[in-house]
Design a protein around this motif. Structure first.
Motif: not given
Length: 459
Positions: A256-260, A323-325, A283-284
């Motif tokens: 999750l940190a990777e996405d954030r 998230s963007s996906l 949003i994340h």
């Protein structure tokens, strides 16, 4: 066949997507059948080793241990042409392959360039839950004990027995390699997964298989993983004794940190300030809750995000690993996709308890400008662990992105990938061979060492 290449490059199978969900929408890579017969390690008259490996698509890629690299592609006239880096820049070295059945006909730099003979031993072994895995052990020439690295995969779904190229230059440099197709890929059984516990158990079984297959030649044995392998390799080291662990461009934070952090990077790179970054964190939190539940929380949160932020000028710059996906798809598209990507990914995995349990010396190699696995939190965590006395050495390369790939910045701000960072490949080989950094590191900087030893690795 004619091939023009610039004096070649480095070592390591690279996934340029992020460490976690890189396989969404991607088919497994397949080598070019017309190029496979040319895959191998070649030696120039001055002793320089050039590795020629397949890629997903036409032709292949050449590499040198010093980090230089480039493509090999069909020239349209029945031959092959080469380039430097990933930007298709012209390359000054001309070379020619022999006929497929005549490896001794290969030439480069005006002289013969014979293929280096590195006979493999096929190794089939049983991973977690009885899954049969297909591997290959390649040892340096000779009869004495040698260090051996077990190659741990990233998130890719392609067959390592086809695409892992480290298995050629490393043995030629004195370090044996065991490479295997992870479950659900290539010649291995099972279902593709991103469950770190399961993959770590498979990697631990591969370590034991390497010991048994190498017999009296087995010296130091350890794990070498990149990207997602940074989560799997330390976990495997808690399941079986190893002499070393090497992590390239992995994370000491969770998925999750990777996405954030990727979202933060994207927004800041687009010029947005702290207020927008703070909205990005909100949003994340919503998208993270969705993926952790595998969609069970429903679409209300995603719909609310689209309604609240969809008209904002920064909406297109959200980024993130997932998230963007999610925000770029309709709910119907997401519903259709979820069953296809139910890979058992451990969204809530925190690497820190595992890293505190690993007693083998670990070398972490970071890319200072990594957009696939942002390094800020990882660097902070690893430095703190080293200060506690954990056996962690942290090496960082500037102006490098995911894969320890060096880049230049173009006039429009675009990154132009040129090579692997000088010193990176040799650092991997050094750590496997001795647990020290015995050769020059190029522009690499050692940021942390185990506080309890007081020893400074050679540079």
């Amino acid at each position: 066949m004619t091939l023009r290449i610039g004096l070649p490059a480095g070592l390591m199978a690279v996934s340029l997507a992020g460490a976690a969900v890189a396989q969404i929408g991607n088919e497994p890579a397949k080598p070019d059948p017309a190029f496979v017969c040319h895959v191998g390690l070649y030696r120039l008259a001055d002793g320089t080793l050039i590795d020629v490996a397949p890629v997903d698509g036409p032709g292949g890629r050449w590499r040198l241990i010093d980090g230089r690299t480039g493509r090999v592609q069909p020239d349209g006239a029945g031959g092959w042409t080469g380039s430097q880096g990933w930007a298709e820049r012209p390359s000054p070295l001309s070379a020619a392959f022999g006929d497929c059945a005549q490896a001794d006909r290969s030439r480069a730099a005006g002289g013969p360039a014979p293929r280096v003979d590195l006979p493999p031993t096929e190794v089939a072994f049983t991973g977690a839950d009885g899954t049969r895995l297909a591997g290959r052990l390649i040892l340096p020439p000779g009869d004495g004990p040698v260090p051996i690295m077990v190659e741990v995969h990233g998130s890719e779904a392609s067959a390592a027995l086809d695409f892992n190229w480290f298995r050629r230059p490393a043995p030629a440099s004195g370090v044996g390699v065991l490479v295997y197709d992870k479950r659900g890929t290539g010649s291995s059984e099972g279902r593709y997964t991103q469950n770190f516990e399961l993959l770590a158990a498979d990697a631990a079984a591969a370590v034991q298989a390497a010991r048994e297959a190498a017999g009296p030649r087995a010296g130091r044995i350890g794990l070498h993983g990149g990207s997602q392998g940074g989560w799997v390799s330390p976990l495997a080291a808690t399941k079986t004794p190893v002499d070393f662990v090497i992590i390239g461009y992995g994370m000491a934070e969770g998925v999750l940190a990777e996405d954030r952090e990727e979202m933060r990077q994207n927004l800041e790179a687009a010029g947005w300030g702290p207020e927008v970054v703070a909205e990005g964190r909100k949003i994340h939190e919503v998208t993270a809750a969705f993926v952790v539940s595998n969609g069970a929380v429903g679409f209300e949160g995603l719909d609310a995000l689209r309604a609240r932020y969809g008209s904002e000028p920064w909406w297109k710059d959200i980024g993130g690993d997932f998230s963007s996906l999610l925000l770029g798809m309709t709910n119907e598209e997401i519903t259709a996709l979820l069953p296809k990507i139910d890979w058992g990914l451990m969204w809530d995995y925190d690497p820190m308890p595992t890293l505190r349990r690993v007693d083998a010396p670990m070398l972490w190699i970071l890319a200072a400008d990594d957009t696939g696995a942002p390094v800020e939190g990882t660097r902070e965590r690893l430095t703190a662990l080293a200060a506690e006395g954990r056996p962690i050495t942290v090496l960082q390369y500037p102006d490098a992105d995911h894969g320890i790939i060096q880049f230049e910045t173009g006039a429009n701000g675009e990154r132009i990938e040129t090579r692997y960072s000088d010193g990176y490949i040799q650092a991997v080989l050094d750590w496997a061979a001795s647990g020290r950094l015995d050769h020059p590191l190029g522009r690499g900087e050692v940021l942390a060492r185990p506080a309890s030893t007081g020893a400074r690795p050679a540079e």
